[in-house]
Scaffold this active site. Structure first.
Site, PDB file in Angstrom:
ATOM      1  N   THR A 108       0.794  -1.006  -0.003  1.00  0.00           N
ATOM      2  CA  THR A 108      -0.016  -0.070   0.047  1.00  0.00           C
ATOM      3  C   THR A 108       0.930   1.268  -0.060  1.00  0.00           C
ATOM      4  O   THR A 108       0.526   2.178  -0.831  1.00  0.00           O
ATOM      5  CB  THR A 108      -0.899  -0.005   1.309  1.00  0.00           C
ATOM      6  OG1 THR A 108      -1.728  -1.108   1.297  1.00  0.00           O
ATOM      7  CG2 THR A 108      -1.732   1.236   1.185  1.00  0.00           C
ATOM      8  N   GLU A 157       1.443   9.588  -5.704  1.00  0.00           N
ATOM      9  CA  GLU A 157       1.811  10.958  -5.436  1.00  0.00           C
ATOM     10  C   GLU A 157       2.792  11.136  -6.528  1.00  0.00           C
ATOM     11  O   GLU A 157       2.844  12.433  -6.990  1.00  0.00           O
ATOM     12  CB  GLU A 157       2.652  10.844  -4.080  1.00  0.00           C
ATOM     13  CG  GLU A 157       1.827  11.029  -2.967  1.00  0.00           C
ATOM     14  CD  GLU A 157       2.461  11.553  -1.539  1.00  0.00           C
ATOM     15  OE1 GLU A 157       2.859  12.751  -1.821  1.00  0.00           O
ATOM     16  OE2 GLU A 157       2.806  10.721  -1.075  1.00  0.00           O
ATOM     17  N   GLY A 177       2.834  16.481  -0.484  1.00  0.00           N
ATOM     18  CA  GLY A 177       1.716  15.887  -0.179  1.00  0.00           C
ATOM     19  C   GLY A 177       1.124  16.449   1.235  1.00  0.00           C
ATOM     20  O   GLY A 177       1.867  16.477   2.009  1.00  0.00           O
ATOM     21  N   HIS A 213      -7.050   0.735  -0.976  1.00  0.00           N
ATOM     22  CA  HIS A 213      -6.252  -0.318  -1.509  1.00  0.00           C
ATOM     23  C   HIS A 213      -7.295  -1.446  -1.613  1.00  0.00           C
ATOM     24  O   HIS A 213      -7.665  -2.272  -0.751  1.00  0.00           O
ATOM     25  CB  HIS A 213      -5.231  -0.688  -0.848  1.00  0.00           C
ATOM     26  CG  HIS A 213      -3.859  -1.492  -1.850  1.00  0.00           C
ATOM     27  ND1 HIS A 213      -2.632  -1.559  -1.224  1.00  0.00           N
ATOM     28  CD2 HIS A 213      -4.260  -2.073  -2.827  1.00  0.00           C
ATOM     29  CE1 HIS A 213      -2.244  -2.294  -2.282  1.00  0.00           C
ATOM     30  NE2 HIS A 213      -2.896  -2.784  -3.277  1.00  0.00           N
TER      31      HIS A 213
END
Length: 138
Positions: A42, A50, A69, A76
């Site tokens: 994940t 990103e 970010g 997921h």
């Protein structure tokens, strides 16, 4: 930010899942992952999303600007094995001052594996690095 930075910008990127991207290999410092199933992590999916957002913004930011970010809300949904291709698709949905909101999705060769939203903030790199240096010096 340039005038070309507008809602509706989109970008897609594709990678192949490597051994280093599997859950047990996320980090030697995070031993809890060591005995997990060897599937696309994940954390790696989030990083890939990103990176795709960053690529989407290339050429649309001013000199000395970049993005960081600030929020991610991604589910997921399915496991992906090593050597399978993964594609991230992102679309810039909203610009609120320096806050950029993306709709994001990830797919492997079998279908949708992740979806959600991601926010990035436009920063002045020099000023940002200076603040981080000041924090480190405390």
């Amino acid at each position: 930010m340039k005038d070309t930075l507008i809602a509706g910008l989109s970008h897609e990127t594709e990678i192949t899942v490597t051994q280093e991207m599997l859950v047990p290999n996320v980090s030697a410092e995070l031993g809890a992952f060591a005995d997990m199933p060897p599937v696309f992590a994940t954390a790696m999916m989030v990083g890939f999303i990103e990176a795709t957002c960053i690529e989407c913004l290339r050429g649309h930011l001013g000199d000395g600007q970049h993005t960081v970010g600030i929020h991610i809300d991604v589910s997921h949904l399915a496991a992906t094995p090593k050597d399978m291709k993964v594609r991230a698709a992102v679309e810039l949905e909203k610009i609120d001052g320096k806050k950029l909101t993306f709709r994001v999705e990830a797919f492997d060769e079998a279908g949708l594996i992740g979806q959600g939203s991601h926010q990035r903030a436009v920063i002045d790199v020099e000023r940002f690095v200076q603040k981080v240096s000041e924090k480190a010096a405390r």
